[in-house]
Scaffold this active site. Sequence first.
Site, PDB file in Angstrom:
ATOM      1  N   HIS A 193      25.531 -14.744  27.416  1.00 22.63           N
ATOM      2  CA  HIS A 193      26.557 -15.016  26.418  1.00 22.63           C
ATOM      3  C   HIS A 193      26.163 -16.241  25.605  1.00 22.63           C
ATOM      4  O   HIS A 193      27.002 -16.863  24.955  1.00 22.63           O
ATOM      5  CB  HIS A 193      27.907 -15.279  27.059  1.00 22.63           C
ATOM      6  N   HIS A 221      -1.056   3.604   5.864  1.00 28.56           N
ATOM      7  CA  HIS A 221      -2.242   4.265   5.323  1.00 28.56           C
ATOM      8  C   HIS A 221      -3.481   3.380   5.442  1.00 28.56           C
ATOM      9  O   HIS A 221      -4.569   3.865   5.765  1.00 28.56           O
ATOM     10  CB  HIS A 221      -2.010   4.648   3.852  1.00 28.56           C
ATOM     11  N   GLY A 222      -3.315   2.099   5.230  1.00 35.70           N
ATOM     12  CA  GLY A 222      -4.447   1.185   5.328  1.00 35.70           C
ATOM     13  C   GLY A 222      -4.991   1.126   6.737  1.00 35.70           C
ATOM     14  O   GLY A 222      -6.193   1.285   6.977  1.00 35.70           O
ATOM     15  N   GLY A 264      -4.487   3.237   9.188  1.00 37.58           N
ATOM     16  CA  GLY A 264      -4.970   4.555   9.619  1.00 37.58           C
ATOM     17  C   GLY A 264      -6.359   4.840   9.068  1.00 37.58           C
ATOM     18  O   GLY A 264      -7.244   5.306   9.794  1.00 37.58           O
ATOM     19  N   SER A 306      -3.806  11.340   7.157  1.00 40.03           N
ATOM     20  CA  SER A 306      -5.070  10.951   6.532  1.00 40.03           C
ATOM     21  C   SER A 306      -6.221  11.183   7.494  1.00 40.03           C
ATOM     22  O   SER A 306      -7.307  11.611   7.080  1.00 40.03           O
ATOM     23  CB  SER A 306      -5.018   9.490   6.071  1.00 40.03           C
ATOM     24  N   ARG A 321       5.972  16.648   1.540  1.00 36.86           N
ATOM     25  CA  ARG A 321       5.555  15.462   2.288  1.00 36.86           C
ATOM     26  C   ARG A 321       6.746  14.802   2.950  1.00 36.86           C
ATOM     27  O   ARG A 321       7.364  13.885   2.428  1.00 36.86           O
ATOM     28  CB  ARG A 321       4.844  14.476   1.368  1.00 36.86           C
ATOM     29  N   ASP A 354      -0.085   7.328  -5.637  1.00 35.14           N
ATOM     30  CA  ASP A 354      -0.144   7.791  -4.257  1.00 35.14           C
ATOM     31  C   ASP A 354      -1.264   7.069  -3.513  1.00 35.14           C
ATOM     32  O   ASP A 354      -2.397   6.982  -3.993  1.00 35.14           O
ATOM     33  CB  ASP A 354      -0.392   9.297  -4.234  1.00 35.14           C
ATOM     34  N   ALA A 355      -0.942   6.577  -2.322  1.00 32.63           N
ATOM     35  CA  ALA A 355      -1.920   5.781  -1.569  1.00 32.63           C
ATOM     36  C   ALA A 355      -3.150   6.601  -1.209  1.00 32.63           C
ATOM     37  O   ALA A 355      -4.277   6.090  -1.223  1.00 32.63           O
ATOM     38  CB  ALA A 355      -1.262   5.218  -0.307  1.00 32.63           C
ATOM     39  N   GLY A 356      -2.950   7.873  -0.878  1.00 33.66           N
ATOM     40  CA  GLY A 356      -4.079   8.717  -0.492  1.00 33.66           C
ATOM     41  C   GLY A 356      -5.026   8.949  -1.657  1.00 33.66           C
ATOM     42  O   GLY A 356      -6.255   8.954  -1.490  1.00 33.66           O
TER      43      GLY A 356
END
Lengths: 586, 586
Positions: B217, B400-401, B403, B444, B554, B567-569
Site C-alpha cells: 500500500h 521492422h528494423g 527484424g 519480413s 496487412r 512503407d517501411a518494407g
Amino acid sequence: MSHLITDAATFAADAIDGFVAANPRYVRRVDGGVVRSTVIPRGRVALVVGGGSGHYPAFAGVVGPGLAAGAVCGNIFASPATGQVSRVARAVERGAGVLLSYGNYAGDVLQFGQAEERLRGEGYDVRTVVVTDDIASAPASERHRRRGIAGDLTVFKIAGAAAEAGLSLDEVERLARLANERTRSLGVAFSGCTLPGADAPLFTVEAGMMAVGLGIHGEPGLEDLPAPTARGLAELLVSRLLAELPDGVDQARGSRAVVLLNGLGTFKYEELFTVFGAVASELETAGVDVVDAVCGELVTSLDMSGVSLTLLWVTDELAELWVAPADSPAFRRSAIDAEIDDAAIEVADVATGAAGEVDDAEQQRAAASALDLLRTAHAAIIEGAEEFGRIDAVAGDGDHGIGMSRGVTGALAAGERVVAQGGGIVRLLAESGEAWSEHGGGTSGALWGMALASAGTSIAADRTESAAGAGAADAAPDARAVARAVAAALAGVQRLGKAEVGDKTLIDAFAPFAVELMSAVDRGETLAAAWSRAADAAQAAADATAQLEPALGRARTHARRSLGHPDAGAVSFARIVTAVGQSLQA
Amino acid sequence: MSHLITDAATFAADAIDGFVAANPRYVRRVDGGVVRSTVIPRGRVALVVGGGSGHYPAFAGVVGPGLAAGAVCGNIFASPATGQVSRVARAVERGAGVLLSYGNYAGDVLQFGQAEERLRGEGYDVRTVVVTDDIASAPASERHRRRGIAGDLTVFKIAGAAAEAGLSLDEVERLARLANERTRSLGVAFSGCTLPGADAPLFTVEAGMMAVGLGIHGEPGLEDLPAPTARGLAELLVSRLLAELPDGVDQARGSRAVVLLNGLGTFKYEELFTVFGAVASELETAGVDVVDAVCGELVTSLDMSGVSLTLLWVTDELAELWVAPADSPAFRRSAIDAEIDDAAIEVADVATGAAGEVDDAEQQRAAASALDLLRTAHAAIIEGAEEFGRIDAVAGDGDHGIGMSRGVTGALAAGERVVAQGGGIVRLLAESGEAWSEHGGGTSGALWGMALASAGTSIAADRTESAAGAGAADAAPDARAVARAVAAALAGVQRLGKAEVGDKTLIDAFAPFAVELMSAVDRGETLAAAWSRAADAAQAAADATAQLEPALGRARTHARRSLGHPDAGAVSFARIVTAVGQSLQA
C-alpha cells in the site's frame, strides 16, 4: 513494461527460459519454443500453437495435458520462423499428425504456412486452423481476414480436449474449425503498451477515451468513444457480439455460450470483475445460458490496458470438450471432483442486537440527546471527509475520509433505529459502535466502534451503580458520567489499538481531550463548557502531531512522508469533538 | 486502474459480485465475503482468510478445496469489519473450529481479533495465525511487527492442505504457524497504484528508480536504488532472503524451498519470467534445492508495478502439504496425474542442409561474389535499422528494423559458413534464405527468406539449362541470370505474401526494381549499370508509397496512421538494392 534494464535482443528468449524454469512440471524448452514435459502417448494428435511473444498466457502458458502439445514462441509481437514451427512440431508429433493453430496475422500465416508445407514434405500429416474471432477487424462477409485475439483460447481448448480424447486428426481439425466458426470476440483498449527496453509506448489511446476494436498490437479499430461505466462497457460488448451470431445459433430459441472476459495487461482484476458482473447480467437479460466463464488475463499485450469479451457458442459436443480436464501453467480445468453445496447458508449476525426491550424514559431521553450529538458528528465528518482523505494520503492510503464517512453513516442509521425502537443510551452506543466498525472497516472503524461501545459499557456501569443508590440526582453527575464514559472510551481504544500518546495517532488528541474534560468537570464546569475546553486541547494536540515522528507500529504509514504533516486520525477526532462541543453549547 | 467511470462507494462490492458470477463452481457470496460453493464436510477445520480488496488473487481467489473455506473481503485496501469476519466464519464452520489467517496490518489485526473474541464467545474454537513474511518491514528481532505480503499464499496453502487432510485445529494451527515461521519475502516497486475512481496515484516511485521493500500500500521500504537488470534484481532479492534463514535451515547442509515470484499488477508476465530465470540461477548457485515454484500474480496491489520474491523453507511435512491438490479460482495444484517425459527430444532441423558436397570453382566464385553483396546488404540494414523501425512505428509495431537486422545477420553468418565449406551460389542462397527467415521471423523474415531461396532456385535451374548446352559463356548471360533470379525472387515473395503493387508493401519497390533490371539488361547494359538504374526506380517507388492507402490485407498495420508515410518494407528494400548497386559499381 520495461521497469528493468532490458536487452531487447535477448528479452523474449530470456522470458521463455524463465517461464520454463518456473514450470518444469508442465513444459520443457526446445529450439523454437516449448513442449510438454509430460509424456504424450503414441498415436495422439499434437496441437501446436504459437505466435509472437508478449501475449502471455498466449502461447507458452497453454501447453499441457488437455491443451497444446507445444507452443512456438516468436520474438515480442513477431511471428516465429518456419524453422521454429517445424522443430516444435517434430518434437511433439506422435504418429497421428499435427494441428497447427494460431491467430490470423500476416507473419504467422506466412511462417506457419511454410512450415506446414515443409512438414508435409517430410511425410507428416499436418492441418491448420487459423483463429479469426475479432469481429472488429473485418466485416462478417470477410471472416477469413479477421484477426485472432482471445478466441485463440476457445479454439485451443476444444482442439486440445479432442486430441486428449484420442480423436483422429480429421476430427480434431473439424472440431477446432467448428470452435473457430462459433467464437466471436470484441475488445476495447484504454492505453497502449511499451516494448521491452523502449522509452515510449508503441501506440497510445487518448486519455479518457476507449478505442473500440483496437487490435492487440495497436491495429486500427472501429471507433473511439468516451470511457464508459462497467455497465456501459458490458452493454457495448454484449450487444455487438449478439448482433453477429454464428450460423446455427438462434438466440430466441435458447443459446448457450462459454464466456471469456480477458484483461489485456493493466486492466486489473477487480475492475475486470466489475465488468464481468455487468456482462453476466446483460447476457442473462438476453436469454443466453452461460455454460461456463473465465474472467482473467488470457491473451495479453504486455502492459496494455484493455479488455475483450469472447463468446463461444457451444453445441453439446463443444460444451463437453470445453469442460474436459486440462492442466497447463495458465489455464486449468480441474479434475478434482467437488460437489456443489446447495444448502442455504445462515450468516445472520448473532451479535447484532434485534429489537430489545424498551428502556425507561430517562434512558430514552439520554439516547435522543446522544443521537443528536451523533448527527452533529456525522455532519462534521461528511463535511471534513475530503480533507481527512487528503491528509491521510500524505501518510497513509488516503481512505480515512471515506472510511470515517461510511462508519459514522452506519452508526447514525443504527442509532436512529435504536431510538425509533425505544432503546436507551446504552443500547444506542453499543449498536452504533458495532455499526461504525462494520461500515467503516479498517483501523478507524474498529477504534471508533470500540470508543462508542466502551462509552456505553461505562454508562451502563454508572447506571447500575446509580440504581444501587450511590449516584446523585443533580446535573454534575451527568457531566461526570460523560467524562467517565469518555475516559472509558479512551481506555478501550488504547487497549485495542495499543498506541500511546506521541505515536502520531488519534490517541494524541483523544488523551488530552479526556484528561481536560475530566478535570474541567471536576472543577465544576458545565458539560458544555468543559467539553469545549477539552475540544480546544484536542485541536491543539492534533495540530502538534505534525511535529511527531510517525509511530513505528503503524504498518500502513509512509513514515518518511508524514513528517511535517498532522495525523489524519487526530485531526478528524478534534474536528468531531469541536463540532459536538458547539452543539452542546447551542 | 480506473479506466472506467467508477463509483468508489460500490466498487469493491461490485468486484466481488462479478468475481462470484464468474466462478460459481468455486465460490458463493455471503454477507462479508465469499465462501466455498462446494460441500465442506462436517468435522473439517475451516480456514478463513481475508483483508482489504485490491490484492486479487488475495483473498477471494484462493477459496476452494485444499485452500480457504472462505475469504472476508474488505473495501479497497481497508480491512474488513469484525461483523464480516464473524459472518464468513460462521458460514463455513463445520464443528471442527476455524483458523483465521491474514496479513499483519493494524486494521486487520483489530477487526479479526475482535471477531475471534466474538466467535469464541459464541462457543466456536477459533485460532489465528497472522502472516509476517515481509523482511523489509521490521528487523528480524521484531518479526511479530512485520507485514504480510505474498507469503500469505504459502501459509494459506499449507493450512488449507492440512485442513483438507482432516487434521485437527491444533495441527492446522501448528502447521500454519510453522509455514509462517519458515516464509520470508522481499519486494521492490517501480510505480504506485491508483485507487478506483481516483485521478492520481496513491503514491509514486521516482522514474528509473526501484523502491526496495516498499509495502503493497506504499508503506516505507528500506532504500531506493536505480532500476537494475533482471539479474541484478535477482541477486538483490535472493541475497537478502538468504541473509535471514529461519531457525532450522542450514544452507550449507542442503536446504529446500518453495519459490514464489509475485508480480504486483503491471510488472507483466514476460518481464517477470526473465527475473524468475535469474532467481532460479542464483538459488542454484547458492545450493538451494527448489522444490516447486510459482511465477505469476499472487498478491497484487491494483495496478502497481513491482515484484516480490518469497521463499518457503520446507520441511518434509511442509513439502508434502505444499504439493497436495488444491483447486481455487486463482491457485491450483492439479490432481491430473501426468508422467514427466524424460526421453531426449530430437528437434534438429531436417531441412537445414549440413555441409554438402563441395561445388565447382565457378559456383564457388559466384558464391563469394554473392557473399560480398550480402555483406553490403547487411551493412546497409544495420545502418538503416533505427530509421526502418521509426518508419514502421508509424504504421506497424516498430519492429521492422530489428527484424531485418536479425534476419540479415543470420543470413550473413549462414552465407559465410557455406563459403567456408566450399559451397556454391545455389547452396548459399538457399541456406542464407532459410537463416533470414529463421532469425528475422515475422513477415519480413519470411519474405526475404523466400526471396533468397527463390533466387537460388532460379540460378540452379539456369545452371542445369547451361549444363545442357543452352547457355553462352560471355558476360551478358550472367546479368540476365541475375535479372531472372530477381524476377523469380519477386514471384516467390508475391506467391507467399499475396500482395500486389499498390498494396503499400515492399512489392511496391520490388516490382519496378525487377522490371527495370530485366529491361536494362535486355537493352545490353552491364549488370552494375542496370542494377543502379533499377535501384533508382525502387527508391522512387518506395517514396511514392507515402501516397498510398494501406493494404487491407496487412492486419498489423495502423491503417489510419500510415497515410502520408512511406512503407517501411519498401524503404528498406530500396535502401538495400541501392547499396548493392553502389557495391557492384565499385
